[in-house]
Scaffold this motif. Sequence first.
Motif, PDB file in Angstrom:
ATOM      1  N   GLU A 107       0.840  -1.208   0.000  1.00  0.00           N
ATOM      2  CA  GLU A 107       0.000   0.000   0.000  1.00  0.00           C
ATOM      3  C   GLU A 107       0.867   1.247   0.000  1.00  0.00           C
ATOM      4  O   GLU A 107       0.683   2.139  -0.823  1.00  0.00           O
ATOM      5  CB  GLU A 107      -0.901   0.031   1.243  1.00  0.00           C
ATOM      6  N   GLU A 108       1.793   1.318   0.959  1.00  0.00           N
ATOM      7  CA  GLU A 108       2.575   2.537   1.142  1.00  0.00           C
ATOM      8  C   GLU A 108       3.530   2.790  -0.020  1.00  0.00           C
ATOM      9  O   GLU A 108       3.646   3.922  -0.490  1.00  0.00           O
ATOM     10  CB  GLU A 108       3.353   2.467   2.463  1.00  0.00           C
ATOM     11  N   ASP A 109       4.231   1.745  -0.476  1.00  0.00           N
ATOM     12  CA  ASP A 109       5.271   1.927  -1.491  1.00  0.00           C
ATOM     13  C   ASP A 109       4.740   1.915  -2.920  1.00  0.00           C
ATOM     14  O   ASP A 109       5.414   2.418  -3.820  1.00  0.00           O
ATOM     15  CB  ASP A 109       6.342   0.846  -1.367  1.00  0.00           C
ATOM     16  N   VAL A 110       3.549   1.350  -3.118  1.00  0.00           N
ATOM     17  CA  VAL A 110       3.036   1.250  -4.489  1.00  0.00           C
ATOM     18  C   VAL A 110       1.734   2.045  -4.650  1.00  0.00           C
ATOM     19  O   VAL A 110       1.701   3.058  -5.351  1.00  0.00           O
ATOM     20  CB  VAL A 110       2.819  -0.226  -4.907  1.00  0.00           C
ATOM     21  N   LEU A 111       0.687   1.624  -3.975  1.00  0.00           N
ATOM     22  CA  LEU A 111      -0.625   2.249  -4.182  1.00  0.00           C
ATOM     23  C   LEU A 111      -0.635   3.710  -3.744  1.00  0.00           C
ATOM     24  O   LEU A 111      -1.026   4.597  -4.502  1.00  0.00           O
ATOM     25  CB  LEU A 111      -1.709   1.466  -3.436  1.00  0.00           C
ATOM     26  N   PHE A 112      -0.207   3.991  -2.505  1.00  0.00           N
ATOM     27  CA  PHE A 112      -0.245   5.368  -2.011  1.00  0.00           C
ATOM     28  C   PHE A 112       0.689   6.261  -2.818  1.00  0.00           C
ATOM     29  O   PHE A 112       0.349   7.394  -3.157  1.00  0.00           O
ATOM     30  CB  PHE A 112       0.116   5.435  -0.522  1.00  0.00           C
ATOM     31  N   GLU A 113       1.882   5.739  -3.147  1.00  0.00           N
ATOM     32  CA  GLU A 113       2.825   6.524  -3.968  1.00  0.00           C
ATOM     33  C   GLU A 113       2.217   6.853  -5.324  1.00  0.00           C
ATOM     34  O   GLU A 113       2.354   7.969  -5.818  1.00  0.00           O
ATOM     35  CB  GLU A 113       4.139   5.758  -4.163  1.00  0.00           C
ATOM     36  N   SER A 114       1.540   5.881  -5.924  1.00  0.00           N
ATOM     37  CA  SER A 114       0.905   6.114  -7.232  1.00  0.00           C
ATOM     38  C   SER A 114      -0.186   7.163  -7.133  1.00  0.00           C
ATOM     39  O   SER A 114      -0.328   8.015  -8.010  1.00  0.00           O
ATOM     40  CB  SER A 114       0.327   4.816  -7.795  1.00  0.00           C
ATOM     41  N   VAL A 118      -0.335   9.638  -4.928  1.00  0.00           N
ATOM     42  CA  VAL A 118       0.324  10.935  -4.749  1.00  0.00           C
ATOM     43  C   VAL A 118       0.939  11.405  -6.066  1.00  0.00           C
ATOM     44  O   VAL A 118       0.803  12.571  -6.456  1.00  0.00           O
ATOM     45  CB  VAL A 118       1.378  10.861  -3.613  1.00  0.00           C
ATOM     46  N   ASN A 119       1.595  10.481  -6.772  1.00  0.00           N
ATOM     47  CA  ASN A 119       2.218  10.840  -8.054  1.00  0.00           C
ATOM     48  C   ASN A 119       1.197  11.222  -9.122  1.00  0.00           C
ATOM     49  O   ASN A 119       1.558  11.812 -10.128  1.00  0.00           O
ATOM     50  CB  ASN A 119       3.090   9.688  -8.574  1.00  0.00           C
ATOM     51  N   ASN A 120      -0.062  10.853  -8.886  1.00  0.00           N
ATOM     52  CA  ASN A 120      -1.107  11.169  -9.866  1.00  0.00           C
ATOM     53  C   ASN A 120      -2.113  12.182  -9.322  1.00  0.00           C
ATOM     54  O   ASN A 120      -3.284  12.164  -9.693  1.00  0.00           O
ATOM     55  CB  ASN A 120      -1.786   9.881 -10.345  1.00  0.00           C
ATOM     56  N   GLY A 121      -1.633  13.048  -8.422  1.00  0.00           N
ATOM     57  CA  GLY A 121      -2.424  14.205  -8.061  1.00  0.00           C
ATOM     58  C   GLY A 121      -3.015  14.269  -6.665  1.00  0.00           C
ATOM     59  O   GLY A 121      -3.515  15.314  -6.264  1.00  0.00           O
ATOM     60  N   MET A 122      -3.007  13.166  -5.913  1.00  0.00           N
ATOM     61  CA  MET A 122      -3.565  13.238  -4.566  1.00  0.00           C
ATOM     62  C   MET A 122      -2.531  13.893  -3.647  1.00  0.00           C
ATOM     63  O   MET A 122      -1.369  13.508  -3.659  1.00  0.00           O
ATOM     64  CB  MET A 122      -3.920  11.846  -4.032  1.00  0.00           C
ATOM     65  N   ALA A 140      -9.243   5.142  -5.785  1.00  0.00           N
ATOM     66  CA  ALA A 140      -8.033   4.813  -6.554  1.00  0.00           C
ATOM     67  C   ALA A 140      -8.403   4.229  -7.910  1.00  0.00           C
ATOM     68  O   ALA A 140      -7.808   4.589  -8.932  1.00  0.00           O
ATOM     69  CB  ALA A 140      -7.163   3.826  -5.769  1.00  0.00           C
ATOM     70  N   GLU A 141      -9.404   3.345  -7.924  1.00  0.00           N
ATOM     71  CA  GLU A 141      -9.824   2.737  -9.197  1.00  0.00           C
ATOM     72  C   GLU A 141     -10.382   3.790 -10.160  1.00  0.00           C
ATOM     73  O   GLU A 141     -10.246   3.662 -11.368  1.00  0.00           O
ATOM     74  CB  GLU A 141     -10.837   1.612  -8.968  1.00  0.00           C
ATOM     75  N   ARG A 142     -10.984   4.845  -9.614  1.00  0.00           N
ATOM     76  CA  ARG A 142     -11.520   5.912 -10.478  1.00  0.00           C
ATOM     77  C   ARG A 142     -10.437   6.849 -10.998  1.00  0.00           C
ATOM     78  O   ARG A 142     -10.510   7.310 -12.129  1.00  0.00           O
ATOM     79  CB  ARG A 142     -12.574   6.738  -9.729  1.00  0.00           C
ATOM     80  N   VAL A 143      -9.429   7.161 -10.155  1.00  0.00           N
ATOM     81  CA  VAL A 143      -8.503   8.238 -10.527  1.00  0.00           C
ATOM     82  C   VAL A 143      -7.176   7.775 -11.124  1.00  0.00           C
ATOM     83  O   VAL A 143      -6.531   8.565 -11.826  1.00  0.00           O
ATOM     84  CB  VAL A 143      -8.224   9.197  -9.339  1.00  0.00           C
ATOM     85  N   LEU A 144      -6.734   6.560 -10.843  1.00  0.00           N
ATOM     86  CA  LEU A 144      -5.432   6.149 -11.369  1.00  0.00           C
ATOM     87  C   LEU A 144      -5.519   5.871 -12.870  1.00  0.00           C
ATOM     88  O   LEU A 144      -6.372   5.101 -13.310  1.00  0.00           O
ATOM     89  CB  LEU A 144      -4.908   4.914 -10.627  1.00  0.00           C
ATOM     90  N   PRO A 145      -4.631   6.481 -13.643  1.00  0.00           N
ATOM     91  CA  PRO A 145      -4.675   6.276 -15.095  1.00  0.00           C
ATOM     92  C   PRO A 145      -4.265   4.850 -15.484  1.00  0.00           C
ATOM     93  O   PRO A 145      -3.472   4.203 -14.788  1.00  0.00           O
ATOM     94  CB  PRO A 145      -3.675   7.302 -15.640  1.00  0.00           C
ATOM     95  N   ALA A 146      -4.817   4.402 -16.596  1.00  0.00           N
ATOM     96  CA  ALA A 146      -4.577   3.033 -17.070  1.00  0.00           C
ATOM     97  C   ALA A 146      -3.096   2.747 -17.268  1.00  0.00           C
ATOM     98  O   ALA A 146      -2.626   1.649 -16.993  1.00  0.00           O
ATOM     99  CB  ALA A 146      -5.344   2.793 -18.367  1.00  0.00           C
ATOM    100  N   GLU A 147      -2.334   3.742 -17.711  1.00  0.00           N
ATOM    101  CA  GLU A 147      -0.926   3.485 -18.049  1.00  0.00           C
ATOM    102  C   GLU A 147      -0.032   3.195 -16.842  1.00  0.00           C
ATOM    103  O   GLU A 147       1.026   2.593 -16.993  1.00  0.00           O
ATOM    104  CB  GLU A 147      -0.338   4.620 -18.903  1.00  0.00           C
ATOM    105  N   VAL A 148      -0.431   3.590 -15.642  1.00  0.00           N
ATOM    106  CA  VAL A 148       0.416   3.306 -14.464  1.00  0.00           C
ATOM    107  C   VAL A 148       0.099   1.946 -13.839  1.00  0.00           C
ATOM    108  O   VAL A 148       0.869   1.428 -13.036  1.00  0.00           O
ATOM    109  CB  VAL A 148       0.299   4.406 -13.376  1.00  0.00           C
TER     110      VAL A 148
END
Length: 195
Positions: free
Chosen positions: A61-68, A70-74, A142-150
């Motif tokens: 969660e911390e190293d992958v999901l949460f980082e993604s 944050v990197n995508n605008g949160m 997360a499923e709504r906001v994370l772009p398909a390419e990441v």
Amino acid sequence: MEKVDVTQVMVEEHRLILRMIALLERNVERMEQGRFRNWQFFLDAVDFIRNYADRFHHAKEEDVLFESLVNNGMPKENSPVAAMLMTHDQGRSLVRAMEEAALKAQAGEAGQIPVIAENARGYAELLRDHIDKEDNILYPLAERVLPAEVRPEMIQAYRDAEARDPDIESRHRRMVEEYEKTECGLTPARTDKNV
């Protein structure tokens, strides 16, 4: 590009964590009733929480999901991610206190039951609420906001984390199943009534 689900694996891991929390709650109740003195169970619960829930699950969660996220605008601060990270830290503190009390009880030191109970209950309550928020608020977001390419890169990062200890899930699943089978380890390892 079809969106790859990046949270279902987390929801599945939550199910095993909730099974351990249920064991913890039942055994705390039995301990307070004088029907359970298996201090090793509480130490095994600490092992499960530290290694499976924290180092394995929370790390993904911390190293992958949460980082993604944050990197995508949160935002990292004042956000759902910040709240989840704070809960992870609170959980670690409760687990440390439960472990210290269980070790003291195992060594025969009196007065540890209320300490074990308070910290185990605190952890269980914290984690149930935490998992509910993740499963029903953060993960759908997360499923709504994370772009398909990441997403493929995230799935690969999960796989890499799992590959570092390929037996971790099966080992901890067996631990939970064994305690569930033995009615939560009801055969007491110790029978000291005054601990």
